[in-house]
Design a protein around this motif. Sequence first.
Motif, PDB file in Angstrom:
ATOM      1  N   GLU A   1       0.745  -1.721   0.002  1.00 19.05           N
ATOM      2  CA  GLU A   1      -0.198  -0.261  -0.080  1.00 19.05           C
ATOM      3  C   GLU A   1       0.991   1.509   0.042  1.00 19.05           C
ATOM      4  O   GLU A   1       0.354   1.698  -0.398  1.00 19.05           O
ATOM      5  CB  GLU A   1      -0.911   0.034   1.353  1.00 19.05           C
ATOM      6  CG  GLU A   1      -2.425   0.930   1.147  1.00 19.05           C
ATOM      7  CD  GLU A   1      -3.289   0.687   2.366  1.00 19.05           C
ATOM      8  OE1 GLU A   1      -2.949   1.591   3.310  1.00 19.05           O
ATOM      9  OE2 GLU A   1      -4.102  -0.615   2.398  1.00 19.05           O
ATOM     10  N   LEU A   2       1.825   1.058   0.258  1.00 19.28           N
ATOM     11  CA  LEU A   2       2.988   2.503   0.691  1.00 19.28           C
ATOM     12  C   LEU A   2       3.628   2.323  -0.741  1.00 19.28           C
ATOM     13  O   LEU A   2       3.889   3.759  -1.127  1.00 19.28           O
ATOM     14  CB  LEU A   2       3.609   2.232   1.764  1.00 19.28           C
ATOM     15  CG  LEU A   2       5.085   3.277   2.102  1.00 19.28           C
ATOM     16  CD1 LEU A   2       4.077   4.589   1.996  1.00 19.28           C
ATOM     17  CD2 LEU A   2       5.815   3.390   3.199  1.00 19.28           C
ATOM     18  N   ILE A   3       3.524   1.191  -1.694  1.00 20.34           N
ATOM     19  CA  ILE A   3       5.058   2.159  -2.454  1.00 20.34           C
ATOM     20  C   ILE A   3       3.747   2.476  -3.385  1.00 20.34           C
ATOM     21  O   ILE A   3       4.715   3.694  -3.495  1.00 20.34           O
ATOM     22  CB  ILE A   3       5.233   0.709  -2.998  1.00 20.34           C
ATOM     23  CG1 ILE A   3       5.732  -0.639  -2.361  1.00 20.34           C
ATOM     24  CG2 ILE A   3       5.256   0.476  -4.657  1.00 20.34           C
ATOM     25  CD1 ILE A   3       6.085  -1.965  -2.662  1.00 20.34           C
ATOM     26  N   LYS A   5       1.910   4.706  -2.989  1.00 16.72           N
ATOM     27  CA  LYS A   5       1.948   5.824  -2.614  1.00 16.72           C
ATOM     28  C   LYS A   5       3.134   7.119  -2.266  1.00 16.72           C
ATOM     29  O   LYS A   5       3.160   7.925  -2.424  1.00 16.72           O
ATOM     30  CB  LYS A   5       0.941   5.816  -1.715  1.00 16.72           C
ATOM     31  CG  LYS A   5      -0.811   6.031  -1.620  1.00 16.72           C
ATOM     32  CD  LYS A   5      -1.655   5.383  -0.141  1.00 16.72           C
ATOM     33  CE  LYS A   5      -2.459   5.165  -0.565  1.00 16.72           C
ATOM     34  NZ  LYS A   5      -3.494   4.731   0.846  1.00 16.72           N
ATOM     35  N   ASN A   6       4.327   6.263  -1.912  1.00 13.07           N
ATOM     36  CA  ASN A   6       5.146   7.279  -1.688  1.00 13.07           C
ATOM     37  C   ASN A   6       6.429   5.678  -1.760  1.00 13.07           C
ATOM     38  O   ASN A   6       7.008   5.479  -1.147  1.00 13.07           O
ATOM     39  CB  ASN A   6       5.501   7.360   0.255  1.00 13.07           C
ATOM     40  CG  ASN A   6       6.135   8.236   0.293  1.00 13.07           C
ATOM     41  OD1 ASN A   6       7.240   8.077  -0.294  1.00 13.07           O
ATOM     42  ND2 ASN A   6       6.383   8.827   1.705  1.00 13.07           N
ATOM     43  N   PRO A   7       6.393   5.494  -3.157  1.00  7.44           N
ATOM     44  CA  PRO A   7       7.557   5.267  -3.151  1.00  7.44           C
ATOM     45  C   PRO A   7       9.193   5.424  -2.652  1.00  7.44           C
ATOM     46  O   PRO A   7       9.713   4.219  -2.299  1.00  7.44           O
ATOM     47  CB  PRO A   7       7.993   5.078  -4.543  1.00  7.44           C
ATOM     48  CG  PRO A   7       6.802   5.951  -5.120  1.00  7.44           C
ATOM     49  CD  PRO A   7       6.169   6.716  -4.454  1.00  7.44           C
ATOM     50  N   LYS A   9       9.429   6.343   0.234  1.00  9.89           N
ATOM     51  CA  LYS A   9       9.747   6.138   1.594  1.00  9.89           C
ATOM     52  C   LYS A   9       9.629   4.051   1.849  1.00  9.89           C
ATOM     53  O   LYS A   9      10.257   3.766   2.750  1.00  9.89           O
ATOM     54  CB  LYS A   9       8.184   6.929   2.119  1.00  9.89           C
ATOM     55  CG  LYS A   9       8.226   5.950   4.021  1.00  9.89           C
ATOM     56  CD  LYS A   9       9.386   6.546   4.759  1.00  9.89           C
ATOM     57  CE  LYS A   9       9.036   6.358   5.975  1.00  9.89           C
ATOM     58  NZ  LYS A   9      10.185   7.140   7.195  1.00  9.89           N
ATOM     59  N   ALA A  10       9.344   3.558   0.423  1.00  6.08           N
ATOM     60  CA  ALA A  10       8.933   1.798   0.334  1.00  6.08           C
ATOM     61  C   ALA A  10      10.062   1.721  -0.100  1.00  6.08           C
ATOM     62  O   ALA A  10      10.466   0.912   0.612  1.00  6.08           O
ATOM     63  CB  ALA A  10       7.790   1.615  -0.695  1.00  6.08           C
ATOM     64  N   THR A  11      11.148   2.542   0.048  1.00  6.46           N
ATOM     65  CA  THR A  11      12.515   1.693  -0.986  1.00  6.46           C
ATOM     66  C   THR A  11      13.094   2.506   0.542  1.00  6.46           C
ATOM     67  O   THR A  11      13.959   0.995   1.184  1.00  6.46           O
ATOM     68  CB  THR A  11      13.278   3.178  -1.802  1.00  6.46           C
ATOM     69  OG1 THR A  11      11.836   2.677  -2.948  1.00  6.46           O
ATOM     70  CG2 THR A  11      14.150   2.782  -2.016  1.00  6.46           C
ATOM     71  N   LEU A  13      12.400   1.871   3.514  1.00  9.45           N
ATOM     72  CA  LEU A  13      12.002   0.664   4.550  1.00  9.45           C
ATOM     73  C   LEU A  13      12.592  -0.247   4.005  1.00  9.45           C
ATOM     74  O   LEU A  13      13.144  -1.252   4.873  1.00  9.45           O
ATOM     75  CB  LEU A  13      10.175   0.705   4.773  1.00  9.45           C
ATOM     76  CG  LEU A  13       9.561   2.302   4.876  1.00  9.45           C
ATOM     77  CD1 LEU A  13       8.358   1.802   5.555  1.00  9.45           C
ATOM     78  CD2 LEU A  13       9.806   2.088   7.062  1.00  9.45           C
ATOM     79  N   LEU A  14      12.449  -0.637   2.631  1.00 16.16           N
ATOM     80  CA  LEU A  14      13.240  -1.728   2.356  1.00 16.16           C
ATOM     81  C   LEU A  14      14.160  -1.897   2.230  1.00 16.16           C
ATOM     82  O   LEU A  14      15.358  -3.307   2.692  1.00 16.16           O
ATOM     83  CB  LEU A  14      12.372  -2.017   0.808  1.00 16.16           C
ATOM     84  CG  LEU A  14      10.613  -2.346   0.739  1.00 16.16           C
ATOM     85  CD1 LEU A  14      10.465  -3.309  -0.514  1.00 16.16           C
ATOM     86  CD2 LEU A  14      10.799  -4.163   1.383  1.00 16.16           C
ATOM     87  N   LEU A  33      11.532  -1.104  -7.159  1.00 10.84           N
ATOM     88  CA  LEU A  33      11.737   0.598  -6.543  1.00 10.84           C
ATOM     89  C   LEU A  33      12.906   1.740  -7.167  1.00 10.84           C
ATOM     90  O   LEU A  33      12.399   2.338  -7.886  1.00 10.84           O
ATOM     91  CB  LEU A  33      11.658   0.602  -4.949  1.00 10.84           C
ATOM     92  CG  LEU A  33       9.790  -0.091  -5.139  1.00 10.84           C
ATOM     93  CD1 LEU A  33      10.178  -0.194  -3.528  1.00 10.84           C
ATOM     94  CD2 LEU A  33       9.337   1.156  -4.756  1.00 10.84           C
TER      95      LEU A  33
END
Length: 186
Positions: A1-3, A5-7, A9-11, A13-14, A33
């Motif tokens: 869900e985050l990817i 909306k905010n790639p 931030k997702a990057t 976190l990953l 990403l």
Amino acid sequence: ELIPKNPDKATELLEAQVNSGSSGMIQMVLANLYFQAGRLPEAADAYQKCVRDYPEFLRAHKNLGLLYLQQGELDKALTALSRSVELGDNDGRTYGLIGYCLLNKGKFLPAETAYRQAVLNSPENLDWTAGLAQTLYNLAKYEEALALFKDLAAEDPDAEQLQQQARAAGVIMDTAAAIMGIWADV
């Protein structure tokens, strides 16, 4: 869900979660990403790690091939895309891109095979038909090339290059027929 909306931030976190024990899917998501963000060196490293850790991961090989193509590294792209086919990829796009690599490397016979498979699997993609026509022309299979160039020109009458190639193939065929006629009379 985050990817979606905010790639970024997702990057972030990953990146914090990926380690040597991470699953191939998590590594793949991170590589994708990077790729989508245009961070190609990081994407290449991530895909390479993924295929090294999970050598049977078809999508990682395919995406690595796409990345190499984008970077203009045809030999590496060909290797990665061919490996995805070995693992079961039967997508017209993959075969078309393999054909593109081979055509640009001057390997016309295998390019013909790849493009024929691409056209079979994705007949709506005129790029593969154009690649096949160009390959056939390079193999001196002018009659087949001419037929494809004519089909392509009918699809896109404004494509001047296709019109020129169709005319060139026609001239070559006419010349060959005239020469054969002269020899037949001797």
